[in-house]
Design a protein around this motif. Sequence first.
Motif, short mmCIF file in Angstrom:
data_model
loop_
_atom_site.label_atom_id
_atom_site.label_comp_id
_atom_site.label_asym_id
_atom_site.label_seq_id
_atom_site.Cartn_x
_atom_site.Cartn_y
_atom_site.Cartn_z
N GLN A 1 3.39 -40.92 -17.70
CA GLN A 1 4.58 -41.28 -16.91
C GLN A 1 4.26 -42.43 -15.95
OE1 GLN A 1 5.22 -37.34 -15.32
NE2 GLN A 1 6.97 -36.95 -16.67
N GLN B 1 4.41 -45.89 -17.75
CA GLN B 1 5.57 -46.25 -18.56
C GLN B 1 5.97 -47.72 -18.37
OE1 GLN B 1 8.95 -43.26 -19.16
NE2 GLN B 1 7.95 -42.42 -17.34
N VAL C 1 6.73 -39.66 -23.99
CA VAL C 1 6.87 -38.93 -22.73
C VAL C 1 7.63 -37.62 -22.94
CG1 VAL C 1 7.93 -38.96 -20.44
CG2 VAL C 1 6.74 -40.99 -21.28
N GLN D 1 6.25 -33.91 -22.41
CA GLN D 1 6.92 -33.10 -21.40
C GLN D 1 7.31 -31.74 -21.97
OE1 GLN D 1 8.11 -33.99 -17.82
NE2 GLN D 1 7.75 -31.80 -18.14
#
Length: 364
Positions: free
Chosen positions: A324, A327, A344, A348
């Motif tokens: 993250q 990114q 991501v 997650q």
Amino acid sequence: MAGRAAYDQFKDTRKQDARQKHWASARTALRTMVVHGRPDRLSRPDDEYLIWEGDLRWHHSDKREPSYEEFNWLVDYVKDAAEDDKDDETEGDALLALSAMCGLGSSTKRWSYISSLIRCMGSTRPPRVRHAALRAAFEAREELASIIDASIPQGVDEQLLDKFPRALSSAVCPNDDQTIHDTGLDATFYQKRDYCYLRLIYALTKNDKWCQRLTHDGLREQCISLVRSRHHGEDGFYLLVIFGRIGFSDEDSHFTPANEKWRSLIMEVWEYMQYNTICDADVVGIPVIVTATRMNFLASDDGIPTECLVDLAAKVHKALARLQQNQSDNAKRGVAQAAIDDAVSSTQDLDDELRRMVEQRNTL
């Protein structure tokens, strides 16, 4: 360039003594060219460093990069040297010089180049020639991966690309009747060679057709042997993605996804990912890592110790945070936003599911 001029004269001359003279001049030019492959000093032309780490890229005096057409003579040189068995030394030199293209060359020469790479990676070729061809193929991996069968022009062997996996396999591991030593260029495990090999296969497996080709000719078995022997973080990442893309067959019963060695590899990859940034083109491999993790740890967790799940959950959570955090940097470097989002979101989801599993275990 002296080598190109000498080779052009060799091709244009009919007299045998003159041809030998021009060939010798081209040979000398190539031998001299590769000694500049080190950034800090000149080296011997046969220095092993040049095969895996040498940088032979060059520019014109006005800083222009050379066109693919300016490498055409080297493609022809390798073709002539391989067919006539003239000089293994400078055949390797020419291949190293061609690696500076970082591609497959001009449209008029690319299929000749691919054919020469296949021939030069063959098991009967000397180690330096095989490995120089592997390095050249490694540098051209993205263009190789993008090739589709429909692009093969008329007059080129339609099965040419199908021959590539066998050649790639023999570049790393010659015929079974040849002695393999623990040291040297043909050692069973050789980190720099195996790095190029894995990165090349990793790139090729982005293409479904290449995945089909790569399931044959011993490539699967070689990757399995690398998993068994060692799987340092970055190598492990590529190995795991490769297997996730090409899948398993019934022949892999001795090394199934449920095998403890496989789970150990997955743990080491997440260990690597929590401390190292996965960026650029490798981001697309992260969802494959997530899928492999689900298959091995989440599909059936009965035999997995709680402490192992806790450790995995912590690694995945830290890897997610790093992903993250990077990114925007990945987007600036040109990574497709869809690939970043997929990496991501899949990580997650895995992070959430592992956290729930750990909480359930702790309530028992």
